[in-house]
Design an enzyme around this catalytic site. Structure first.
Site, PDB file in Angstrom:
ATOM      1  N   ARG A 135       0.784  -1.246   0.174  1.00  0.00           N
ATOM      2  CA  ARG A 135       0.178  -0.017  -0.022  1.00  0.00           C
ATOM      3  C   ARG A 135       0.886   1.370   0.066  1.00  0.00           C
ATOM      4  NH1 ARG A 135      -4.980  -1.756  -0.453  1.00  0.00           N
ATOM      5  NH2 ARG A 135      -5.209  -3.709   0.663  1.00  0.00           N
ATOM      6  N   ASP A 136       0.483   2.175  -0.620  1.00  0.00           N
ATOM      7  CA  ASP A 136       1.218   3.360  -1.024  1.00  0.00           C
ATOM      8  C   ASP A 136       1.171   4.114   0.457  1.00  0.00           C
ATOM      9  OD1 ASP A 136       2.036   5.506  -3.504  1.00  0.00           O
ATOM     10  OD2 ASP A 136       1.691   6.261  -1.579  1.00  0.00           O
ATOM     11  N   ILE A 137       2.136   4.711   0.712  1.00  0.00           N
ATOM     12  CA  ILE A 137       2.309   5.460   2.169  1.00  0.00           C
ATOM     13  C   ILE A 137       1.459   6.820   2.138  1.00  0.00           C
ATOM     14  CG2 ILE A 137       4.115   6.821   1.585  1.00  0.00           C
ATOM     15  CD1 ILE A 137       5.520   5.754   4.275  1.00  0.00           C
ATOM     16  N   ASN A 179       4.116   6.362 -13.803  1.00  0.00           N
ATOM     17  CA  ASN A 179       4.751   7.535 -14.548  1.00  0.00           C
ATOM     18  C   ASN A 179       6.247   7.140 -14.913  1.00  0.00           C
ATOM     19  OD1 ASN A 179       2.338   8.941 -13.406  1.00  0.00           O
ATOM     20  ND2 ASN A 179       3.176   8.739 -11.324  1.00  0.00           N
ATOM     21  N   VAL A 194      10.182   7.913  -7.510  1.00  0.00           N
ATOM     22  CA  VAL A 194      10.781   6.878  -7.097  1.00  0.00           C
ATOM     23  C   VAL A 194      11.301   6.132  -8.225  1.00  0.00           C
ATOM     24  CG1 VAL A 194      10.867   4.645  -5.770  1.00  0.00           C
ATOM     25  CG2 VAL A 194       9.662   6.558  -4.954  1.00  0.00           C
ATOM     26  N   HIS A 247       7.323   0.716 -10.927  1.00  0.00           N
ATOM     27  CA  HIS A 247       6.041   0.685 -10.304  1.00  0.00           C
ATOM     28  C   HIS A 247       4.633   1.155 -10.772  1.00  0.00           C
ATOM     29  CE1 HIS A 247       7.512   4.615  -9.101  1.00  0.00           C
ATOM     30  NE2 HIS A 247       6.082   5.003  -8.901  1.00  0.00           N
ATOM     31  N   HIS A 249       0.742   1.790 -10.387  1.00  0.00           N
ATOM     32  CA  HIS A 249      -0.097   2.299  -9.156  1.00  0.00           C
ATOM     33  C   HIS A 249      -1.319   1.509  -9.536  1.00  0.00           C
ATOM     34  CE1 HIS A 249       1.948   5.950  -7.777  1.00  0.00           C
ATOM     35  NE2 HIS A 249       2.641   5.816  -8.825  1.00  0.00           N
TER      36      HIS A 249
HETATM   37  P1  5GP Z   1       5.764   8.094  -8.353  1.00  0.00           P
HETATM   38  O1  5GP Z   1       5.436   9.479  -8.054  1.00  0.00           O
HETATM   39  O2  5GP Z   1       7.281   7.630  -8.648  1.00  0.00           O
HETATM   40  O3  5GP Z   1       4.999   7.525  -9.656  1.00  0.00           O
HETATM   41  O4  5GP Z   1       5.151   7.256  -7.184  1.00  0.00           O
HETATM   42  C1  5GP Z   1       5.907   7.102  -6.039  1.00  0.00           C
HETATM   43  C2  5GP Z   1       4.940   6.566  -4.829  1.00  0.00           C
HETATM   44  O5  5GP Z   1       5.661   6.037  -3.848  1.00  0.00           O
HETATM   45  C3  5GP Z   1       4.079   7.733  -4.236  1.00  0.00           C
HETATM   46  O6  5GP Z   1       2.736   7.608  -4.555  1.00  0.00           O
HETATM   47  C4  5GP Z   1       4.582   7.716  -2.965  1.00  0.00           C
HETATM   48  O7  5GP Z   1       3.564   8.190  -2.025  1.00  0.00           O
HETATM   49  C5  5GP Z   1       5.158   6.300  -2.539  1.00  0.00           C
HETATM   50  N1  5GP Z   1       6.192   6.134  -1.618  1.00  0.00           N
HETATM   51  C6  5GP Z   1       7.044   6.995  -1.381  1.00  0.00           C
HETATM   52  N2  5GP Z   1       7.992   6.463  -0.355  1.00  0.00           N
HETATM   53  C7  5GP Z   1       7.191   5.503  -0.094  1.00  0.00           C
HETATM   54  C8  5GP Z   1       7.410   4.584   0.981  1.00  0.00           C
HETATM   55  O8  5GP Z   1       8.453   4.548   1.877  1.00  0.00           O
HETATM   56  N3  5GP Z   1       6.587   3.515   1.332  1.00  0.00           N
HETATM   57  C9  5GP Z   1       5.433   3.451   0.640  1.00  0.00           C
HETATM   58  N4  5GP Z   1       4.688   2.092   0.905  1.00  0.00           N
HETATM   59  N5  5GP Z   1       5.234   4.204  -0.277  1.00  0.00           N
HETATM   60  C10 5GP Z   1       5.933   5.189  -0.508  1.00  0.00           C
END
Ligand code: 5GP
Ligand code: ZN
Length: 116
Positions: free
Chosen positions: A31-33, A89, A98, A102, A104
């Site tokens: 699950r997203d944080i 993304n 990140v 990944h 979503h």
């Molecule tokens: P991006 O913006 O790269 O597509 O998505 C990265 C996602 O990783 C974001 O939705 C962010 O909330 C999530 N995220 C960042 N750090 C962590 C973490 O330490 N743990 C979890 N579970 N999600 C994270």
């Protein structure tokens, strides 16, 4: 970025805690944080791949599995019939923060189109 410095490699290896909802030899989902919907799960390959631009044909099976896991989690969370969104993304203009591939999975509320 080296794999040892990668946040999602650390989650995959169990070095950083996460709310893991699905785990196999090749794929991890957690699950997203900072959830943007009632269901917001990130589905990653265990293999470190920074962005979609770095994919090779060898990764095709792993990428396919990300979608199969997304559909299974959507069913488990009870959002499959109403509907949900999967999004990936790539790089700065899309908002990637990140740099470990990944997918979503977002659902449990009405999604808007086009996304911001
Ligand atoms: P991006 O913006 O790269 O597509 O998505 C990265 C996602 O990783 C974001 O939705 C962010 O909330 C999530 N995220 C960042 N750090 C962590 C973490 O330490 N743990 C979890 N579970 N999600 C994270
Ligand atoms: Zn990684």
């Amino acid at each position: 970025m080296a794999e040892e410095d990668c946040l999602f490699c650390k989650i995959s290896a169990g070095k950083i805690p996460a709310d893991i909802v699905h785990e196999t030899e090749d794929v991890v989902a957690f699950r997203d944080i900072n959830p943007q919907a009632p269901t917001h799960v990130l589905i990653i390959p265990r293999k470190h791949i920074a962005t979609i631009n770095d994919l090779t044909a060898d990764d095709s099976v792993d990428v396919g599995k990300l979608f199969l896991v997304a559909a299974a989690i959507a069913r488990n969370d009870g959002i499959a019939e109403d509907g949900y969104r999967v999004a990936m993304n790539c790089n700065q203009a899309a908002g990637q923060t990140v740099f470990h591939l990944h997918l979503h999975l977002l659902g449990g509320r009405q999604m808007k189109w086009p996304p911001g």
